[in-house]
Design an enzyme around this catalytic site. Sequence first.
Site, PDB file in Angstrom:
ATOM      1  N   LYS B  80       4.645   2.090  -2.242  1.00 24.13           N
ATOM      2  CA  LYS B  80       4.138   2.942  -3.366  1.00 24.13           C
ATOM      3  C   LYS B  80       4.212   4.440  -2.904  1.00 24.13           C
ATOM      4  CE  LYS B  80       0.424   2.483  -6.742  1.00 24.13           C
ATOM      5  NZ  LYS B  80      -0.528   1.830  -7.225  1.00 24.13           N
ATOM      6  N   SER B 155      -0.251  -0.082 -12.101  1.00 22.21           N
ATOM      7  CA  SER B 155       0.398   1.147 -11.681  1.00 22.21           C
ATOM      8  C   SER B 155       1.460   1.116 -10.515  1.00 22.21           C
ATOM      9  CB  SER B 155      -0.718   2.045 -11.080  1.00 22.21           C
ATOM     10  OG  SER B 155      -1.350   1.771  -9.952  1.00 22.21           O
ATOM     11  N   SER B 179      -3.549  -3.180 -10.407  1.00 22.25           N
ATOM     12  CA  SER B 179      -2.347  -2.349 -10.112  1.00 22.25           C
ATOM     13  C   SER B 179      -1.410  -2.959  -9.163  1.00 22.25           C
ATOM     14  CB  SER B 179      -2.534  -0.980  -9.667  1.00 22.25           C
ATOM     15  OG  SER B 179      -2.938  -0.159 -10.802  1.00 22.25           O
TER      16      SER B 179
END
Lengths: 100, 497, 476
Positions: B80, B155, B179
């Site tokens: 990420k 996310s 997330s």
Amino acid sequence: MTITPEEVRVTAELARLALSDEEVARMTRELGAILGAMERLAAVDVEGVAPMTHAVALDCPEREDVVGPQLGAERALAGAPRRSGQFFEVPRVIAHDKEG
Amino acid sequence: MPGETHFLSATEIAHAVGGRALSAVEVAQAHLARIAREDGALGCWLRVDEAGALAQAEAVDRAVARGDHLPLAGVPVGLKDLFVTEGLETTAGSRILAGWIPPYDGTAVARLRRAGAVILGKLNMDEFAMGSSNENSAYGPVHNPWDPTRVPGGSSGGSAAAVAAGLCALSLGTDTGGSIRQPASLCGVVGIKPTYGRVSRHGVIAFASSLDQVGPLGRTALDCALALEALAGHDPLDATSIDAPVPRYTDACREPVEGLRVGVPESFFCAAGLDAQVGALVRAAIGKLESLGARVVPIELPNAEHSLATYYLIAPAECSSNLARYDGVRYGLRVPSGDLGQMYKATRAAGFGPEVKRRIMLGTYALRTGYYDAYYLRAQKVRALIKRDFDRAFEACDVIATPTSPVAAWQLGERTIEGCGDPLAMYLADIYTISCNLAGLPGLSVPCGFVDGKLPVGLQLLGPPLGEANVLRVAAGYQRATDWHTRHPASTVGGAA
Amino acid sequence: MSRYEPVIGLECHVQLQTRSKLFSAASASFGGEPNDHTDPYTLALPGTLPVLNRRAVEYALRMALATGCRVRRVSRFARKHYFYPDLPKGYQISQYDEPYAEGGAIGFLLDGQPRRVALTRIHLEEDAGKSTHVGGAPTSLVDLNRAGVPLIEVVSEPEIRSAKEAAEYLRALRQLVRWLDICDGNMEEGSLRCDANVSVRPVGATTLGTRTELKNMNSFRHVQQAIEYEVARQTALCERGERVVQETRLWDADRGSSHPMRSKEEAHDYRYLPEPDLPPLHIADEEVERARTSLPELPLARRARFVERLGLTDQDAALLTTERPIADYVEQVIAAGADGKRAANWVASEVLRELNRAERSIADCPIAPPALAGLCRLVDDGTISGKIAKDVFGKMWASGRGAKEIVEAEGLVQLTDEAAIEAACRAAVEANPQQVGKYRAGNDKLIGFFVGQVMKATRGKANPEMVNQMLRRLLS
């Protein structure tokens, strides 16, 4: 609780966010809706409950007082939007800008 | 046969590379080729570091040839874009950090490298990890591999979608309110958020510091266990890191589920907004656990209903503080102005997207003198009540089972404020995942079926503090008894996946 | 006498002289090329986290115990938010509602009278960097070397009643932090900084008047002048029936006046937030006890002991306890066998004067304590006279040789042989018949002249007492 456009402006000033009038109006609406949903917390009985600041209860660890690797000015300034010599350069600071 | 490696598990790849049946370089090449082919339609990757990945892969092959044991030998990993990587641009999905090249690696990244993982690049995400659909990225949305018209969740949307699409075997995500678990659920992969403090936050761009936690996503619980063994453990660079031994999570995955007590909070299944099919699939999964010898016990989490309100005060408050550093002085975007105050305001207005601004505003407001007690302080007290509920519940059970997300993946644009006009619609996607972050507990999502036969659904498993082993054990046992995780989305460019 | 009395409280920032910063391993030393003492944390790079410096906590604890504070066993860090280019994170990690130390006092003498000013609290926090403004330029330059250096903020109660008292308080504070070896107290370099909150009220009133905050005072003199100026300004306003405006004022040392900082019409709100990156700071009882037992005897106690045990004047005792190394030096000379009062006098006069002249600190004194003790002993046992001893001291200073060695090598042993002294005295008397006549006519003071002659003839070695007696006998 509703939030007024004026409170939105003051908050935006504190957060250093430039908002257009249109954004202020939208933000007033949106924050009002969100804060409205938060209102339910007011009804929770929290009498005598200690606030939980950390997810896990730990002692603050301490490190030895040893100087480690440093970046040095060149690497420190590598990402600077503007520099002047070995300094970061910013628009002129006037004493009143400082709150601290 | 490099083309065949992309749905191998991380465990299989590490075994094959470690045993020199496959080379790390060919695994990396195969994945890089697949990314080039498939990702155009998905938008998972913000940056592919081909040269860096191949150099690491070569180093892994040399180390293996020397006889080094590397637990993640040659496993292709995506990060990420919230993970700070030395020499590799890191943006947090935000314009304000465009072009920022960090001078250091974070602890999780360093530990992955040390374990022999090959980092392919950086994955798309909601800006500063704020969002539940990945539509808040400044660099465009991620498309769900199961249906590219739908969101991957967020996310860590890129992290979940990339693993689901076979673009990497493992990825790292972060989980502040769901997330990791929510996109894992929506993309049909496994994702675990460990106990707060279990994995170092050093080198992870902060959203809400008291809630953020790092975790792996993979296609199996065993793969996540393998990754977590490399990631977990005390880090002197993070003062909130827990100094406790790291169990052999992979061993735990091989233990039977039999005899474990699975707590089920009935109220979670009565929540408005829970899709009927999702509810039914999750109940069926719990039934499956029962058939494997687990004992289902009813539990109560009476304050869980306050989680959303509590979270959306605490997280924005911390975010408003953590994002104060993006001021255009030392790195990142600056919108020039002759006046310092104007420079700050214009820079932050141009650099942050609408959701980030909304949360900064909300958090700044909640911390203002005169509002602090009513909002932030009260939220922290309710947080203590939520934690207390869990402490009590775990006296009666070993893990708790709930849905991960009330719904399967929705259409892009469907829940955005712009799309539906309701600022709370998106937040409701997190109702089942948030309490776990508030309490600092480990939580995992494991695929447990498909809505309409095509959109993945996740079963959420929660454990007591440092209870990752049992959570992984139940998920692995469930995966041994089911085959949801063996199904893969179709290729985005047609033909066989 | 004014009808108004000043009410003054001081907030002092004390930089702790650790090697590394409060929350990261970058160097905390003063100076350096701009932005060299930086690491990812100092720059507030994304992903960085604070880790507390153990020595900073030890130093802070030392100060709390030396001032008699209550030490909180659990204290918390908090974020104080404001935007400024030299504050990299947009917040300062400080302590807010649960500081590590509360209460306590700083004692000092004001016009010879003991005074104690109570402390509200002491808390730990990190320093900001520095912004500099080149005259006329449209930009400012930011150096973050100082950002993150550990500070303690010592906050006094508003108990100070005069500018002079404020200066004395500050001197005592500076002496204390240097004594405890936690800060060099350099006000010019900013390692000790002081802000003052000043208000005035009618004598006898119990409520406080509107206060102003004074900043930018970087010497004791500035502090005293700035407060005097402010008290006079506020008193004049009150006497004219005008209102004091709550504001921050900057002292301008060149002009000898202060002026208000321009304040924009904007909300100031620090939005304190409990620091999520740092768990609460636990200070164990054992830690407190260990710090307490390792605390040196404090300046005022040492000063009183010097008066009581060594029979010094309070003035000399104060002089010898301005800095701990000096007081320690005195004690080491005594421990090496010198008479207490004699040792103290030597240090108070010769040693400090020579150090001053050479601009050296006591640590660089070329005469080690045992050497000075050796000199004292030679005087005590009559081997040399006090006058000779001063010459010997000079030679010791210049050469580093021992007193005994110098005395022996140069034949400076005191002349105590009665026959030899009588011979020298007779010679002096016989050589100066005119002075003998005047002396016998009643001019007693001429005895000094004869002593001088004898000393000259014996190169100062004759025992002055014996010379005196012998001369009086011969001249009578």
